[in-house]
Design an enzyme around this catalytic site. Structure first.
Site, PDB file in Angstrom:
ATOM      1  N   SER A 230      13.848   2.956 -26.352  1.00 15.69           N
ATOM      2  CA  SER A 230      15.167   2.610 -26.861  1.00 15.69           C
ATOM      3  C   SER A 230      16.238   2.850 -25.794  1.00 15.69           C
ATOM      4  O   SER A 230      16.162   2.281 -24.710  1.00 15.69           O
ATOM      5  CB  SER A 230      15.444   3.392 -28.144  1.00 15.69           C
ATOM      6  N   ASP A 456      11.948  -5.281 -34.514  1.00 14.33           N
ATOM      7  CA  ASP A 456      12.719  -4.074 -34.211  1.00 14.33           C
ATOM      8  C   ASP A 456      14.149  -4.203 -34.732  1.00 14.33           C
ATOM      9  O   ASP A 456      14.860  -5.132 -34.358  1.00 14.33           O
ATOM     10  CB  ASP A 456      12.733  -3.839 -32.696  1.00 14.33           C
ATOM     11  N   HIS A 486      10.941   0.364 -35.043  1.00 12.84           N
ATOM     12  CA  HIS A 486      11.614   0.592 -33.771  1.00 12.84           C
ATOM     13  C   HIS A 486      10.605   1.081 -32.747  1.00 12.84           C
ATOM     14  O   HIS A 486      10.145   2.222 -32.805  1.00 12.84           O
ATOM     15  CB  HIS A 486      12.727   1.617 -33.975  1.00 12.84           C
TER      16      HIS A 486
END
Length: 517
Positions: A230, A456, A486
């Protein structure tokens, strides 16, 4: 109200702990050793203490299944990288030594789990078993980035003030509510400046990237071996731009689009969370047993929308004495959409909320915000806002947000207002933002494996291709995972893990465009 942090590995672990109850030396430093060569410092590794409040609290990390203990240390880094011989701060590190032989050891594999604002010192042990295979050739290492956890943590409001801050109406419907939101945001930002004035100018992603290169040297590696998730992909991209020749083997998972400014990023998240909600509703109503929260996918979403409208008028009991507000419910729903593993909690939470009980949705919201059962908060929100505001140059006022609301609502009827109004978080920030978006161009870098997940919610799939293009020709290698949630590696998809492990362990770069499902 800040937009949801870009990575939730640590928060998802906290979610499981909070929901189970509902349903049933690393220290900072401020020395002035101006003549010290920080790259030559020796780390004093010791058994890890229990996490600090800023890191999220809890117990000291348990040993790995083979009995290996986690060790912690503190690395000195310059407070101001423009004054490398000036004051220093402590960067908290954690590691588990490789389980393999010394002859097979490649080096240290450094993890950043994102946020920004997530504590790597608490998150790595929580997911340590997932990286068992990688530990056969690497020491697993993570850290609290500057401003986070035990690394010169940003401090803003007290726990009591944060309770009130997270209960406010983050989607104002009239002038009075808008004024209240803006006043609360201004008060929060002023508290950050008052309590953390010294560190606020020095928490940019470029600062953290320079810390990682110092870490590489202190750990004794010629190259940086890196696993970014991320926001960790943005940090990794910035590192590759600054130090392209120092990149060893690197993997970016759940990829931030480096070409977007903060407005575009918020709009992308609105679309991503709406897609995840659509997928949740379709999944629930497609099963053989009746979906308990709707008769069709559209009915599921309509009932959620009505719940939020009703909560805006009248909150329901949550985790007493606190109530479930519209803002907390929206936050809790978003948190559950970060992982398909938590869709069951979303279903149960909605069922309860429809019956007037907001405990589960409030527990999910607490997890997003870093609130533990005892009412103490980690500093994830303070760090998240501080790093984003130091990085992002644009500043948006309320009039601009009002103009953009139709576009955000079109992207997501449920999350649009919430994410549009999040753009005022940096309006009154004390430190100017660095740039419209990060520079991740890295000509001359070793290949970087870039893994995008089509489902996602927080870092939409399109960002992976944008990252590959921005890294430059011959650097980024794209791999697609057709899944939900995610990130991809921790989904335990064998195809994804085989590709990632093959590159990190053996240097085998998968073919560009590989698709896993």
């Amino acid at each position: 109200m800040p937009k949801p942090p870009r990575a939730r590995a640590a928060a998802l672990t906290a979610t499981a702990v909070l929901l189970s109850s509902v349903l049933a030396g690393c220290s900072g430093d401020d020395s002035k050793d101006k003549d010290e060569d920080l790259s030559a410092q020796k780390l004093d590794w010791k058994d890890c203490p229990a996490p600090s409040q800023a890191e999220g609290g809890g117990d000291a990390p348990s040993p790995l299944p083979n009995g290996a203990k986690w060790q912690c240390a503190t690395m000195k880094a310059p407070l101001d990288w423009n004054k490398p011989k000036g004051d220093t701060i402590g960067i908290a590190l954690i590691r588990a030594r490789t389980s393999g032989s010394a002859s097979k050891r490649i080096g240290s594999l450094v993890f950043n789990f994102g946020g920004p604002g997530g504590s790597g010192v608490t998150t790595l042990p929580a997911f340590g078993e997932d990286y068992t295979k990688l530990r056969t050739r690497y020491d697993l290492v993570s850290f609290d980035p500057r401003g986070v956890g035990r690394s010169a943590p940003v401090k803003c409001e007290s726990d009591q003030q944060l309770d009130a801050y997270f209960q406010q109406d983050a989607t104002p419907d009239d002038a009075a509510e808008r004024t209240e939101l803006l006043d609360n945001t201004k008060e929060f930002n002023a508290a950050c400046e008052k309590n953390s004035k010294k560190v606020l100018p020095h928490v940019r992603t470029t600062d953290a990237a320079r810390d990682m290169d110092l870490m590489r040297q202190v750990l004794g590696d010629d190259k940086l071996y890196y696993f970014g998730i991320s926001y960790g992909t943005e940090l990794g991209g910035v590192y590759a731009h600054l130090f392209p020749k120092k990149v060893g083997r690197a993997v970016f998972d759940a990829v931030v689009d480096p070409t977007q400014n903060s407005e575009q990023g918020s709009l992308g998240q609105a679309k991503g969370f709406q897609l995840a909600l659509d997928n949740f509703a379709e999944d629930c109503t497609s099963k053989t047993e009746a979906c308990p929260v709707g008769d069709s996918a559209q009915d599921v979403k309509d009932r959620i929308a009505k719940l939020l409208t009703d909560l805006d008028k009248k909150p329901i009991p949550g985790i007493l004495p606190r109530e479930l507000t519209q803002t907390a419910a929206t936050n809790g729903i978003a948190q559950a959409l970060y992982s398909k593993d938590f869709w069951q909690y979303l279903t149960e939470g909605l069922e309860q909320a429809y019956d007037g009980d907001g405990k589960i949705l409030l527990a999910l919201s607490d997890s997003m915000n870093g609130r533990s059962e005892n009412g103490e908060y980690s500093n994830i929100t303070a760090a998240n806002i501080s790093i984003n505001c130091a990085d992002d140059k644009p500043r948006y006022d309320s009039d601009y947000v009002e103009q953009k609301l139709p576009e955000f609502r079109a992207a997501s009827p449920l999350f649009g207002d919430f994410l549009a109004w999040s753009m005022v978080s940096c309006t009154d920030w004390a430190v100017a933002g660095a740039a419209d978006h990060p520079d991740v161009s890295a000509p001359g870098s070793a290949p970087i494996l870039v893994v995008g997940n089509t489902g996602d919610p927080a870092t939409p799939y399109e960002g992976a291709r944008k990252m590959v293009d921005a890294l430059g020709e011959g650097v980024g290698v794209e791999l697609t995972y057709k899944g939900q949630g995610h990130g991809a590696y921790d989904s335990k998809n064998k195809c994804v893990q085989s590709a990632v492990n093959g590159y990190l362990l053996d240097g085998k770069v998968p073919a560009a465009g590989t698709v896993c499902s």
